[in-house]
Design an enzyme around this catalytic site. Structure first.
Site, PDB file in Angstrom:
ATOM      1  N   SER A 130       0.873  -1.119  -0.075  1.00 27.28           N
ATOM      2  CA  SER A 130      -0.053   0.136   0.153  1.00 27.28           C
ATOM      3  C   SER A 130       0.848   1.298  -0.050  1.00 27.28           C
ATOM      4  O   SER A 130       1.807   1.305   0.807  1.00 27.28           O
ATOM      5  CB  SER A 130      -0.960  -0.092   1.368  1.00 27.28           C
ATOM      6  OG  SER A 130      -1.738   1.224   1.317  1.00 27.28           O
ATOM      7  N   LYS A 184      -4.500  -6.920   3.412  1.00 25.34           N
ATOM      8  CA  LYS A 184      -4.581  -5.348   2.522  1.00 25.34           C
ATOM      9  C   LYS A 184      -5.951  -5.197   1.920  1.00 25.34           C
ATOM     10  O   LYS A 184      -6.201  -4.055   1.929  1.00 25.34           O
ATOM     11  CB  LYS A 184      -3.615  -5.853   1.197  1.00 25.34           C
ATOM     12  CG  LYS A 184      -3.591  -4.630   0.079  1.00 25.34           C
ATOM     13  CD  LYS A 184      -3.191  -3.465   0.615  1.00 25.34           C
ATOM     14  CE  LYS A 184      -2.769  -2.653  -0.464  1.00 25.34           C
ATOM     15  NZ  LYS A 184      -3.812  -2.317  -1.771  1.00 25.34           N
ATOM     16  N   HIS A 187      -7.618  -3.297   4.722  1.00 22.91           N
ATOM     17  CA  HIS A 187      -6.984  -1.855   4.392  1.00 22.91           C
ATOM     18  C   HIS A 187      -7.855  -1.014   3.613  1.00 22.91           C
ATOM     19  O   HIS A 187      -8.336   0.092   3.768  1.00 22.91           O
ATOM     20  CB  HIS A 187      -5.541  -2.108   4.103  1.00 22.91           C
ATOM     21  CG  HIS A 187      -4.896  -0.686   3.928  1.00 22.91           C
ATOM     22  ND1 HIS A 187      -5.031  -0.051   2.411  1.00 22.91           N
ATOM     23  CD2 HIS A 187      -4.112   0.165   4.615  1.00 22.91           C
ATOM     24  CE1 HIS A 187      -4.495   1.005   2.556  1.00 22.91           C
ATOM     25  NE2 HIS A 187      -3.850   1.174   3.681  1.00 22.91           N
ATOM     26  N   ASN A 188      -7.944  -1.578   2.343  1.00 21.11           N
ATOM     27  CA  ASN A 188      -8.789  -0.949   1.298  1.00 21.11           C
ATOM     28  C   ASN A 188     -10.107  -0.641   1.588  1.00 21.11           C
ATOM     29  O   ASN A 188     -10.677   0.789   1.318  1.00 21.11           O
ATOM     30  CB  ASN A 188      -8.527  -1.654  -0.032  1.00 21.11           C
ATOM     31  CG  ASN A 188      -6.844  -1.544  -0.729  1.00 21.11           C
ATOM     32  OD1 ASN A 188      -6.119  -1.213   0.071  1.00 21.11           O
ATOM     33  ND2 ASN A 188      -6.947  -1.713  -2.021  1.00 21.11           N
ATOM     34  N   GLU A 191     -10.060   2.329   3.943  1.00 19.33           N
ATOM     35  CA  GLU A 191      -9.752   3.385   2.946  1.00 19.33           C
ATOM     36  C   GLU A 191     -11.044   3.996   2.536  1.00 19.33           C
ATOM     37  O   GLU A 191     -11.331   5.074   2.288  1.00 19.33           O
ATOM     38  CB  GLU A 191      -8.885   3.129   2.097  1.00 19.33           C
ATOM     39  CG  GLU A 191      -8.579   4.123   1.121  1.00 19.33           C
ATOM     40  CD  GLU A 191      -7.505   3.483   0.101  1.00 19.33           C
ATOM     41  OE1 GLU A 191      -7.741   3.892  -1.218  1.00 19.33           O
ATOM     42  OE2 GLU A 191      -6.500   2.793   0.373  1.00 19.33           O
TER      43      GLU A 191
END
Length: 482
Positions: A130, A184, A187-188, A191
């Site tokens: 990232s 990940k 995480h996105n 986001e």
């Protein structure tokens, strides 16, 4: 070839090229590079002679240029392209060699690939990376999965290029097989929620408060000096300061209000649904992007009733503070839901994921890097079995201090007709979590009535069913009988 590379990169588009340059700039690394189009390889080598790349014209030359255990990072488009490169490498690699997928792969694809590759004795690592193009070049946050044995070789290489936060490289061994790409993905998803919440704060400040984009930019600059300090708050201020050179209007006013999506937010929501863990803030952020892109429906909205009430603001400074607090509280919920999803995924797939370590590697390099990630690390450091971030003393106090403002902003936004799906759903989630009793009892009654799905009682052990089509007496049953 006498000199060998300790690491190779396959795929030299912007992300791959920048990652290769980052690797080459760190002491102890010698980098081999290969791209299906040899012209792109030659261009990278010619533009950056200081990197001292070992360039390969074909896949065989690339493999030959790597020292054992051979280690290669694939940076090509997710999907069939990644599978094709993996196939090429597994045909040539030997047991003990390491293949790293650094793309945005769906974690279930990584589970499949790891199983297939490891059967040949080759290590396969799904690594979430990232930070975008700049992060790839200057220091990303890296979330590798795979075996511990592979990480012994790969870990120092990744640590050499990762972002550094408070003296610590933003990389950790997340867990086995698909754990890295799973984290990940979450995480996105966070986001997505974070961006939507910031956008809603902007919209409320503008529509209800009457602030201009440049004035809101300065508000965000001030917010970035406190507990909301983060990369996304910082760049939001920069976007709102921007003036369009063609029209002289604020940049934000000349951009079409239809948000795109690359799929990781959708994956997060779909996965959370499968795991049975609520990520309502992330889901509403995904749906908000979808709604923004419904051009035909939005073009046909004339004549829709509103029945709104004006938001009377006597003290603009107090109003701004209310919005800030609502944003902060909603942001806490988004992270709490994201970490809950990681925990649920770890349980489902037998991953040992250290949630505190994950929060630490998100402190630098990645898109959601924020000051309060240290607080999350502290929370899980004190109690690694913490049921929810919302139960940690620091975050409980932060919510308590923000709750009155949060309710006020959501209520007034609704009355004023200002959409705030992520703010509202986050507050609703919080209220659902704190409720002593939920209307799910009625839902269970409905399910039992039409489908004999059974229910449990608060006062007796066992599973029960009411004979709704008969004399409506209750019988004890077992779930497996329905």
């Amino acid at each position: 070839m006498s000199e060998k590379a300790n690491i190779g990169v396959v795929g030299l588009a912007v992300m791959g090229s920048n990652l290769a340059r980052n690797l080459a700039s760190r002491e102890g690394n010698r980098v081999a590079v290969y791209n299906r189009s040899v012209e792109r390889t030659n261009l990278l080598v010619s533009e950056h002679p200081e990197a001292n790349f070992i360039a390969a014209a074909d896949i065989d030359a690339f493999v030959s240029s790597l020292a054992k255990p051979r280690t290669a990072i694939i940076m090509v488009q997710a999907g069939p392209g990644t599978d094709a490169v993996i196939h090429q490498l597994t045909e040539r690699f030997e047991p003990g060699d390491i293949i790293v997928d650094g793309g945005n792969a769906l974690f279930t694809d990584t589970l499949r690939r790891e199983k297939e590759v490891s059967a040949k004795g080759i290590h396969f690592v799904g690594a979430g990376i990232s930070g975008g193009e700049e992060g790839a070049l200057k220091g990303p946050s890296i979330m590798p999965g795979g075996s511990k044995e592979a990480y012994q070789t790969l870990g120092p290489i990744l640590a050499s290029i990762a972002a550094v936060a408070e003296g610590e490289p933003c990389v950790t061994h997340v867990g086995t097989d698909g754990a890295g790409h799973f984290v990940k993905m979450i995480h996105n998803g966070i986001e997505y929620a974070d961006m939507q919440l910031i956008a809603e704060a902007y919209d409320i400040l503008r529509q209800a408060g009457g602030f201009t984009p440049s004035e809101i930019a300065e508000i965000f600059v001030q917010w970035n000096k406190g507990e909301l300090e983060s990369y996304l708050i910082e760049i939001t201020a920069e976007v709102l300061k921007q003036v369009d050179a063609k029209t002289g209007k604020p940049f934000v006013d000349v951009v079409l209000d239809a948000a795109g999506s690359k799929g990781t937010g959708v994956w997060t929501v779909q996965t959370a649904l499968n795991l049975g863990t609520p990520v309502s803030g992330i889901a509403e952020a995904v749906f908000a992007r979808s709604l923004s892109s419904q051009s035909a429906q939005r073009a046909g909205n004339s004549g829709m009733a509103s029945h709104t009430e004006a938001w009377s603001i006597a003290d603009r400074d107090a109003f701004v503070e209310d919005v800030r607090r609502a944003l902060y509280a909603s942001k806490i919920v988004a992270y709490a839901q994201g970490f809950d999803a990681i925990r649920a995924g770890a349980k489902e797939y037998n991953w040992e994921i250290n949630l505190g370590a994950v929060s630490k590697i998100w402190r630098g390099g990645c898109i959601i890097r924020a000051q309060f990630l240290n607080r999350i690390a502290d929370a899980y450091g004190k109690n690694e079995n913490l049921l929810s971030l919302l139960f940690d003393e620091y975050f409980a106090n932060a919510i308590d201090a923000s709750l009155s403002s949060w309710r006020k902003v959501v209520a007034h936004s609704s009355l004023a007709g200002i959409p705030n799906p992520a703010f509202a759903s986050s507050l609703s989630y919080y209220d659902g979590l704190r409720a002593k009793r939920l209307p799910a009892a009625l839902v269970q009654g409905q399910r039992d009535f039409f489908g004999a799905h059974t229910y449990k009682r608060v006062d007796l052990d066992g599973v029960f069913h009411t004979l709704w089509s008969g004399d409506r007496s209750e019988i004890e049953t077992t779930p497996s009988s329905h």
